[in-house]
Design a protein around this motif. Structure first.
Motif, PDB file in Angstrom:
ATOM      1  N   ARG A  32     -47.594  15.914  -2.469  1.00 51.03           N
ATOM      2  CA  ARG A  32     -47.298  17.313  -2.154  1.00 51.03           C
ATOM      3  C   ARG A  32     -48.394  18.235  -2.676  1.00 51.03           C
ATOM      4  O   ARG A  32     -48.800  19.191  -1.997  1.00 51.03           O
ATOM      5  CB  ARG A  32     -45.941  17.693  -2.747  1.00 51.03           C
ATOM      6  CG  ARG A  32     -44.751  17.055  -2.048  1.00 51.03           C
ATOM      7  CD  ARG A  32     -43.437  17.654  -2.509  1.00 51.03           C
ATOM      8  NE  ARG A  32     -43.160  17.342  -3.905  1.00 51.03           N
ATOM      9  CZ  ARG A  32     -42.494  16.263  -4.310  1.00 51.03           C
ATOM     10  NH1 ARG A  32     -42.055  15.384  -3.418  1.00 51.03           N
ATOM     11  NH2 ARG A  32     -42.267  16.052  -5.589  1.00 51.03           N
ATOM     12  N   ALA A  33     -48.883  17.947  -3.871  1.00 51.41           N
ATOM     13  CA  ALA A  33     -49.936  18.787  -4.447  1.00 51.41           C
ATOM     14  C   ALA A  33     -51.211  18.705  -3.622  1.00 51.41           C
ATOM     15  O   ALA A  33     -51.905  19.715  -3.419  1.00 51.41           O
ATOM     16  CB  ALA A  33     -50.206  18.358  -5.894  1.00 51.41           C
ATOM     17  N   LEU A  34     -51.525  17.511  -3.136  1.00 51.57           N
ATOM     18  CA  LEU A  34     -52.729  17.350  -2.319  1.00 51.57           C
ATOM     19  C   LEU A  34     -52.589  18.097  -1.002  1.00 51.57           C
ATOM     20  O   LEU A  34     -53.534  18.753  -0.533  1.00 51.57           O
ATOM     21  CB  LEU A  34     -52.977  15.861  -2.064  1.00 51.57           C
ATOM     22  CG  LEU A  34     -54.284  15.493  -1.358  1.00 51.57           C
ATOM     23  CD1 LEU A  34     -55.487  15.828  -2.229  1.00 51.57           C
ATOM     24  CD2 LEU A  34     -54.304  14.005  -1.011  1.00 51.57           C
TER      25      LEU A  34
ATOM     26  N   VAL B  75     -53.717  16.576   5.454  1.00 51.45           N
ATOM     27  CA  VAL B  75     -52.477  16.421   6.208  1.00 51.45           C
ATOM     28  C   VAL B  75     -51.838  15.100   5.787  1.00 51.45           C
ATOM     29  O   VAL B  75     -52.460  14.038   5.894  1.00 51.45           O
ATOM     30  CB  VAL B  75     -52.731  16.421   7.727  1.00 51.45           C
ATOM     31  CG1 VAL B  75     -51.420  16.237   8.480  1.00 51.45           C
ATOM     32  CG2 VAL B  75     -53.444  17.712   8.147  1.00 51.45           C
ATOM     33  N   VAL B  76     -50.613  15.168   5.268  1.00 53.61           N
ATOM     34  CA  VAL B  76     -49.922  13.998   4.722  1.00 53.61           C
ATOM     35  C   VAL B  76     -48.724  13.674   5.587  1.00 53.61           C
ATOM     36  O   VAL B  76     -47.933  14.559   5.938  1.00 53.61           O
ATOM     37  CB  VAL B  76     -49.471  14.265   3.273  1.00 53.61           C
ATOM     38  CG1 VAL B  76     -48.709  13.056   2.718  1.00 53.61           C
ATOM     39  CG2 VAL B  76     -50.670  14.597   2.384  1.00 53.61           C
ATOM     40  N   GLU B  77     -48.572  12.401   5.942  1.00 50.35           N
ATOM     41  CA  GLU B  77     -47.403  11.990   6.709  1.00 50.35           C
ATOM     42  C   GLU B  77     -47.064  10.533   6.421  1.00 50.35           C
ATOM     43  O   GLU B  77     -47.956   9.710   6.171  1.00 50.35           O
ATOM     44  CB  GLU B  77     -47.626  12.180   8.212  1.00 50.35           C
ATOM     45  CG  GLU B  77     -48.768  11.358   8.794  1.00 50.35           C
ATOM     46  CD  GLU B  77     -48.972  11.635  10.270  1.00 50.35           C
ATOM     47  OE1 GLU B  77     -48.881  10.680  11.061  1.00 50.35           O
ATOM     48  OE2 GLU B  77     -49.229  12.804  10.612  1.00 50.35           O
ATOM     49  N   PRO B  78     -45.767  10.193   6.443  1.00 51.62           N
ATOM     50  CA  PRO B  78     -45.380   8.787   6.269  1.00 51.62           C
ATOM     51  C   PRO B  78     -45.697   7.985   7.521  1.00 51.62           C
ATOM     52  O   PRO B  78     -45.739   8.522   8.632  1.00 51.62           O
ATOM     53  CB  PRO B  78     -43.871   8.869   6.020  1.00 51.62           C
ATOM     54  CG  PRO B  78     -43.455  10.129   6.729  1.00 51.62           C
ATOM     55  CD  PRO B  78     -44.606  11.086   6.622  1.00 51.62           C
TER      56      PRO B  78
ATOM     57  N   THR C  24     -59.713  10.968  -7.473  1.00 51.92           N
ATOM     58  CA  THR C  24     -60.807  10.217  -6.844  1.00 51.92           C
ATOM     59  C   THR C  24     -60.772  10.368  -5.332  1.00 51.92           C
ATOM     60  O   THR C  24     -61.818  10.540  -4.688  1.00 51.92           O
ATOM     61  CB  THR C  24     -60.727   8.737  -7.245  1.00 51.92           C
ATOM     62  OG1 THR C  24     -60.837   8.627  -8.671  1.00 51.92           O
ATOM     63  CG2 THR C  24     -61.839   7.930  -6.596  1.00 51.92           C
ATOM     64  N   LEU C  25     -59.589  10.288  -4.744  1.00 52.64           N
ATOM     65  CA  LEU C  25     -59.462  10.472  -3.294  1.00 52.64           C
ATOM     66  C   LEU C  25     -60.005  11.837  -2.870  1.00 52.64           C
ATOM     67  O   LEU C  25     -60.751  11.949  -1.888  1.00 52.64           O
ATOM     68  CB  LEU C  25     -57.998  10.347  -2.871  1.00 52.64           C
ATOM     69  CG  LEU C  25     -57.396   8.948  -2.792  1.00 52.64           C
ATOM     70  CD1 LEU C  25     -55.894   9.029  -2.564  1.00 52.64           C
ATOM     71  CD2 LEU C  25     -58.048   8.144  -1.676  1.00 52.64           C
ATOM     72  N   SER C  26     -59.619  12.872  -3.590  1.00 51.21           N
ATOM     73  CA  SER C  26     -60.081  14.213  -3.254  1.00 51.21           C
ATOM     74  C   SER C  26     -61.592  14.329  -3.424  1.00 51.21           C
ATOM     75  O   SER C  26     -62.282  14.895  -2.563  1.00 51.21           O
ATOM     76  CB  SER C  26     -59.365  15.235  -4.140  1.00 51.21           C
ATOM     77  OG  SER C  26     -59.828  16.540  -3.878  1.00 51.21           O
TER      78      SER C  26
END
Length: 349
Positions: free
Chosen positions: A305-307, A318-321, A261-263
């Motif tokens: 990670r897959a996203l 771009v993914v970050e904590p 859904t996010l994608s």
């Protein structure tokens, strides 16, 4: 389901072994007037007050007038003696002032209190009717990052009781507060009404809507409660820049549906968007592994990670904590297992 004691002791609630109970409610005392009604499926509904650690003056200066987060002056935070391991029952958890909770007048400034209807314990499929620590962490971040949320259009996935959406509406222009299930959405709508003065002070509007992660399209049937109008769908896709989700990553299939859904939303939005996700890393002993594992959390991380590795030619993620070192403006135990993750969806140039 929650089982009530005989009528002579309605304030005493017992739980069956197949119920799920949020840590936020685990130590809530059974005060006489805590339960306020039964919902449409016969579950007891409770009303709790959650304390904001700011003064009315700082709300006026910062929230309603649009100052940035540096202008918020918090009250003294909980001391180490009242939170963390070894604390007395109820300490370090969301503050719930039960004795006067059903009165017409809330104690203190109305801008210091958030009033939330919720169920005390539920079957797994109804966990959205409880308040979870991850929603409180997400609310803290929203209060801290007023610069990100001020004047925006935001959408919350799996909003549950609507806690984070209520906080977001103190700064956002419009918040689409979404979940599934007419009973849950009706509870959410009641919470929005209970706290409408908070959104009104900041000029925000909260719209409770159905959004099913297992369906590609939004429901537009006017006969269905909490369906979408075409104008609302246009506003959603034209103006949304923030997506929110808290504590919805406890089942692998649902986690997959959330990320799908996010994608899908990110690809349909006119503007680049940022998603803020809150998750608690829960450890469980499993017979399959004969060890303590955190399978739901591990699956959540694999989806991140897959996203991030997704390459479809239009967007990259771009993914970050997010370091949980920002001020705590709600009273709860901010344990180290609580995490925030930020996902920025940007057009491929």
């Amino acid at each position: 389901m929650v089982q009530l004691a005989p009528a002579a002791a309605m304030d005493e609630v017992t739980f069956r072994s197949d119920t799920v109970l949020s840590d936020v409610h685990l130590y809530t005392p059974n005060h006489r007037h805590l339960m306020v009604r039964l919902n449409s499926v016969g579950q007891p509904v409770f009303l709790s007050q959650f304390k904001l650690l700011w003064s009315q003056d700082s709300w006026t200066d910062s929230g309603a007038k649009g100052g940035d987060h540096r202008d918020i002056h918090t009250k003294e935070p909980p001391s180490a003696e009242t939170s963390g391991t070894g604390s007395p029952p109820g300490s370090g958890h969301a503050q719930e002032e039960d004795d006067d909770i059903v009165g017409e007048e809330a104690q203190g400034s109305p801008h210091d209190i958030i009033r939330i209807e919720h169920t005390m314990a539920t079957p797994l499929e109804d966990v959205g009717k409880q308040v979870w620590r991850g929603a409180l962490l997400l609310a803290d971040y929203i209060l801290f990052r007023q610069d990100l949320f001020r004047g925006c259009t935001a959408l919350e996935l799996g909003a549950g009781t609507g806690f984070a959406s209520i906080i977001a509406a103190t700064m956002a222009r419009t918040v689409y507060c979404t979940d599934v299930g007419a009973d849950l959405l009706a509870m959410c709508q009641r919470n929005i009404a209970l706290n409408s003065h908070l959104a009104a002070a900041g000029g925000g509007v909260v719209k409770v809507k159905e959004l099913d992660w297992l369906k590609d399209d939004l429901c537009t049937d006017p006969e269905v409660p909490f369906s979408w109008s075409q104008e609302e769908i246009s506003d959603l896709y034209d103006h949304t820049t923030i997506l929110l989700a808290a504590e919805v990553f406890y089942d692998d299939d649902l986690t997959d549906a959330v990320f799908k859904t996010l994608s899908r939303l990110a690809h349909r939005l006119k503007n680049a968007c940022t998603a803020i996700l809150s998750v608690e890393k829960r450890l469980n002993f499993t017979l399959r592994h004969l060890d303590v594992t955190c399978e739901a959390y591990d699956h959540f991380r694999s989806c991140l990670r897959a996203l991030e590795q997704l390459r479809d030619g239009n967007l990259h993620f771009v993914v970050e904590p997010v370091e949980a070192s920002f001020p705590q403006l709600l009273v709860y135990e901010r344990i180290r297992q609580l995490e925030l993750w930020k996902i920025v969806a940007e057009p491929v140039t």
